[in-house]
Design a protein around this motif. Structure first.
Motif, short mmCIF file in Angstrom:
data_model
loop_
_atom_site.label_atom_id
_atom_site.label_comp_id
_atom_site.label_asym_id
_atom_site.label_seq_id
_atom_site.Cartn_x
_atom_site.Cartn_y
_atom_site.Cartn_z
N GLU A 1 1.04 -1.10 0.05
CA GLU A 1 0.08 0.10 0.11
C GLU A 1 0.92 1.14 0.08
OE1 GLU A 1 -2.90 0.04 2.96
OE2 GLU A 1 -3.29 -2.35 2.88
N TRP A 2 2.00 1.39 0.91
CA TRP A 2 2.71 2.39 0.93
C TRP A 2 3.47 2.75 -0.43
CZ3 TRP A 2 7.68 2.67 -0.18
CH2 TRP A 2 8.51 1.33 -0.37
N LEU A 3 3.75 1.84 -1.36
CA LEU A 3 4.34 2.05 -2.51
C LEU A 3 3.44 2.50 -3.45
CD1 LEU A 3 6.92 2.00 -3.85
CD2 LEU A 3 6.43 -0.38 -4.59
N LEU A 4 2.08 1.95 -3.32
CA LEU A 4 1.13 2.51 -4.32
C LEU A 4 0.89 4.05 -4.01
CD1 LEU A 4 -1.25 2.06 -6.14
CD2 LEU A 4 -2.73 1.45 -4.09
N VAL A 5 0.81 4.56 -2.85
CA VAL A 5 0.57 5.90 -2.38
C VAL A 5 1.60 6.58 -2.83
CG1 VAL A 5 0.04 7.41 -0.39
CG2 VAL A 5 -1.01 5.44 -0.53
N LEU A 6 2.90 6.19 -2.67
CA LEU A 6 3.96 6.93 -2.94
C LEU A 6 4.05 7.25 -4.80
CD1 LEU A 6 6.87 8.20 -2.66
CD2 LEU A 6 7.73 5.91 -2.93
N VAL A 7 3.90 6.13 -5.44
CA VAL A 7 3.76 6.33 -6.86
C VAL A 7 2.53 7.28 -7.32
CG1 VAL A 7 3.62 5.06 -8.99
CG2 VAL A 7 4.83 4.16 -7.15
N VAL A 8 1.43 7.14 -6.86
CA VAL A 8 0.37 8.00 -7.21
C VAL A 8 0.55 9.47 -6.83
CG1 VAL A 8 -1.45 6.07 -7.45
CG2 VAL A 8 -1.29 7.63 -5.40
N VAL A 9 1.20 9.74 -5.63
CA VAL A 9 1.56 11.00 -5.26
C VAL A 9 2.54 11.88 -6.03
CG1 VAL A 9 2.32 12.49 -2.98
CG2 VAL A 9 0.43 10.88 -2.95
N VAL A 10 3.55 10.94 -6.34
CA VAL A 10 4.99 11.49 -7.34
C VAL A 10 4.11 11.60 -8.57
CG1 VAL A 10 6.91 10.89 -8.21
CG2 VAL A 10 6.69 10.57 -5.98
N TRP A 11 3.27 10.90 -9.09
CA TRP A 11 2.83 11.15 -10.41
C TRP A 11 1.92 12.29 -10.54
CZ3 TRP A 11 -0.79 6.89 -13.10
CH2 TRP A 11 -0.72 7.25 -14.36
N GLY A 12 1.06 12.51 -9.29
CA GLY A 12 0.48 13.63 -9.41
C GLY A 12 1.13 14.85 -9.36
N ILE A 13 2.29 14.75 -8.49
CA ILE A 13 3.30 16.12 -8.68
C ILE A 13 3.91 16.36 -9.90
CG2 ILE A 13 5.41 16.96 -7.62
CD1 ILE A 13 4.67 15.40 -5.04
N THR A 14 4.33 15.42 -10.49
CA THR A 14 5.36 15.53 -11.73
C THR A 14 4.26 15.51 -13.12
OG1 THR A 14 5.51 13.09 -12.02
CG2 THR A 14 7.19 14.30 -10.82
N ILE A 15 3.01 15.07 -13.20
CA ILE A 15 2.31 15.04 -14.08
C ILE A 15 1.75 16.41 -14.94
CG2 ILE A 15 0.14 14.88 -13.23
CD1 ILE A 15 -0.52 12.52 -15.35
N ILE A 16 1.72 17.45 -13.73
CA ILE A 16 1.20 18.86 -14.00
C ILE A 16 2.38 19.95 -13.79
CG2 ILE A 16 0.61 18.97 -11.43
CD1 ILE A 16 -1.10 20.51 -14.82
N GLY A 17 3.42 19.56 -12.97
CA GLY A 17 4.53 20.39 -12.80
C GLY A 17 5.21 21.25 -14.01
N ASP A 18 4.90 20.76 -14.97
CA ASP A 18 5.60 21.28 -16.08
C ASP A 18 4.61 22.03 -17.07
OD1 ASP A 18 4.27 18.94 -17.05
OD2 ASP A 18 5.61 18.44 -18.33
N SER A 19 3.32 22.14 -16.68
CA SER A 19 2.27 22.68 -17.75
C SER A 19 2.53 24.01 -17.73
CB SER A 19 1.00 22.25 -17.05
OG SER A 19 -0.21 22.68 -18.01
N ALA A 20 2.76 25.04 -17.03
CA ALA A 20 2.87 26.50 -17.32
C ALA A 20 3.97 26.84 -18.16
CB ALA A 20 2.93 27.08 -15.86
#
Length: 408
Positions: free
Chosen positions: A307-326
């Motif tokens: 579970e902890w690894l699932l949470v880690l991957v989705v949170v890192v994904w959530g951060i990096t997937i939008i960080g470059d948008s602007a």
């Protein structure tokens, strides 16, 4: 003309209020996606039809953004009034779901919601630009972060009210958008640095497409958009399946976990703005896309835990997937000929959001073909990897020195 100290003080207050209003108005974007399981059961929707609860917003936004730019509405109508009227329309269109109109009229209401939000997002960026000559990248990141936070709100509403009927989620999103109307109308005002007209001129599309440097930026942006909204739209479905597959999982309900992952992107937006100013646009966008693409590949391997690894991957994904948008929009304003920068920006946004329609539609089809959601997100890695390659190619070109005051 305001004194410089007063401008510096006032611009941050305006930005804070504007971002708060954007958060509230954009709660209507994913209000239907957050309750898709309940609506699908009640209205007997197929996965493809359920996808159009989100795709309708995407299509409406493309139409609205292009029309607003074509007729130059932000220069014809005062921007605070345009955004206030658009937020009110989004609230009404979203609230139409409360009458349980059935699949066809529900999709029409989502089209109208996306059309309305096109009167919020681009004008908000333009209004911020009238306050920020320096620090504009960080200010843009604030607006994109607000859009991200607003997009996550319906999942918070749903997760916090698991015992409450889905209509409450829709009602809260509409009320939030009405509140944003007041903030836009009363507090949002243009700054002392007005911009020239930046309109969409279809006759200039050929010039934009022939500009190799802008083309590389657009390819990077398309790679980013290939992944972004498909992940945001279907992460709830993936997490619902994953938590069901993990017997005795102690994680919070999938709606709250989806909210956490998407909302984490707010930090990514600010990080992207700061990193871009320090290390350069191409380095930041390529790094973010390589990280998010890797998460798209890894997400299938943590479907069954731990579970902890699932949470880690989705949170890192959530951060990096939008960080470059602007940074893609910023890069176009720095590289494109001033004579057609408005067309270049509108074309970039139109192509990007049009691509999301196909990807959102594709995901449930692919999940059905694969027999579940575990490996479905793997296809999303293609886009950011191609996008990263495009931005690294741009980094090697002479024109890259125009980016971020010489920071490639």
């Amino acid at each position: 003309m305001m004194g410089q100290e007063k401008v510096d003080s006032e611009r941050w207050r305006v930005l804070a209020i504007l971002c708060a209003a954007v958060v509230l108005s954009f709660s209507t974007w994913f209000s239907a996606a957050a309750i898709a399981p309940e609506i699908s059961r009640e209205w007997t929707l197929s996965p493809a039809a359920a996808g159009w609860l989100t795709n309708g917003v995407q299509l409406g936004f493309v139409i609205g953004a292009l029309l607003a730019s074509l007729f130059n509405l932000p220069d014809i109508i005062r921007m605070n009034r345009l955004m206030a009227a658009s937020a009110a329309l989004a609230a009404v269109a979203n609230a139409a779901l409360l009458v349980e109109p059935g699949p066809t009229l529900a999709i029409v209401s989502r089209l109208a919601t996306g059309f309305a939000l096109a009167g919020v997002y681009p004008p908000a960026l333009k209004l911020v630009s009238t306050w920020f000559v320096t620090g504009r990248g960080l200010a843009f990141a604030g607006v994109i972060g607000a859009i991200t936070a607003g997009s996550s709100l319906p999942h918070l509403f749903r997760g916090a009210m698991t015992a409450v009927h889905w209509q409450s989620v829709v009602a809260l999103a509409s009320l939030a958008s009405l509140a944003s109307m007041i903030l836009f109308l009363v507090f949002a005002r243009e700054g002392p640095y007005p911009l020239g007209k930046a309109v969409f001129d279809p006759r200039q599309i050929g010039r934009v497409l022939r500009d190799r440097d802008v083309a590389l930026v657009n390819l990077g942006y398309l790679g980013h958009m290939w992944e972004l909204y498909a992940m945001w739209a279907w992460l709830l479905a993936y997490l619902s399946a994953a938590l069901q597959a993990m017997k005795g999982a102690s994680l919070p309900n999938p709606s709250l976990l989806t909210f956490t992952a998407v909302a984490a992107g707010v930090a990514g937006c600010f990080a992207g703005g700061l990193l871009s100013d320090r290390f350069g646009r191409t380095a930041t966008t390529a790094g973010m896309m390589l990280a998010s693409g890797s998460c798209a590949l890894l997400i299938g391997f943590v479907f069954n835990g731990p579970e902890w690894l699932l949470v880690l991957v989705v949170v890192v994904w959530g951060i990096t997937i939008i960080g470059d948008s602007a940074q893609f929009s910023a890069a176009v304003t720095e590289l494109a000929d001033r004579a057609y920068v408005g067309t270049a920006l509108s074309l970039q946004m139109g192509m990007g959001f049009a691509l999301t329609i196909g990807m959102i539609w594709l995901m449930p089809q692919l999940a059905n073909w694969l027999g579940g959601w575990q490996w479905t997100f793997s296809i999303l890695a293609i886009g950011p990897f191609i996008g990263a390659a495009a931005m690294l190619a741009l980094r090697r070109r002479p024109a890259a020195v125009k980016l971020a005051n010489g920071r490639r």
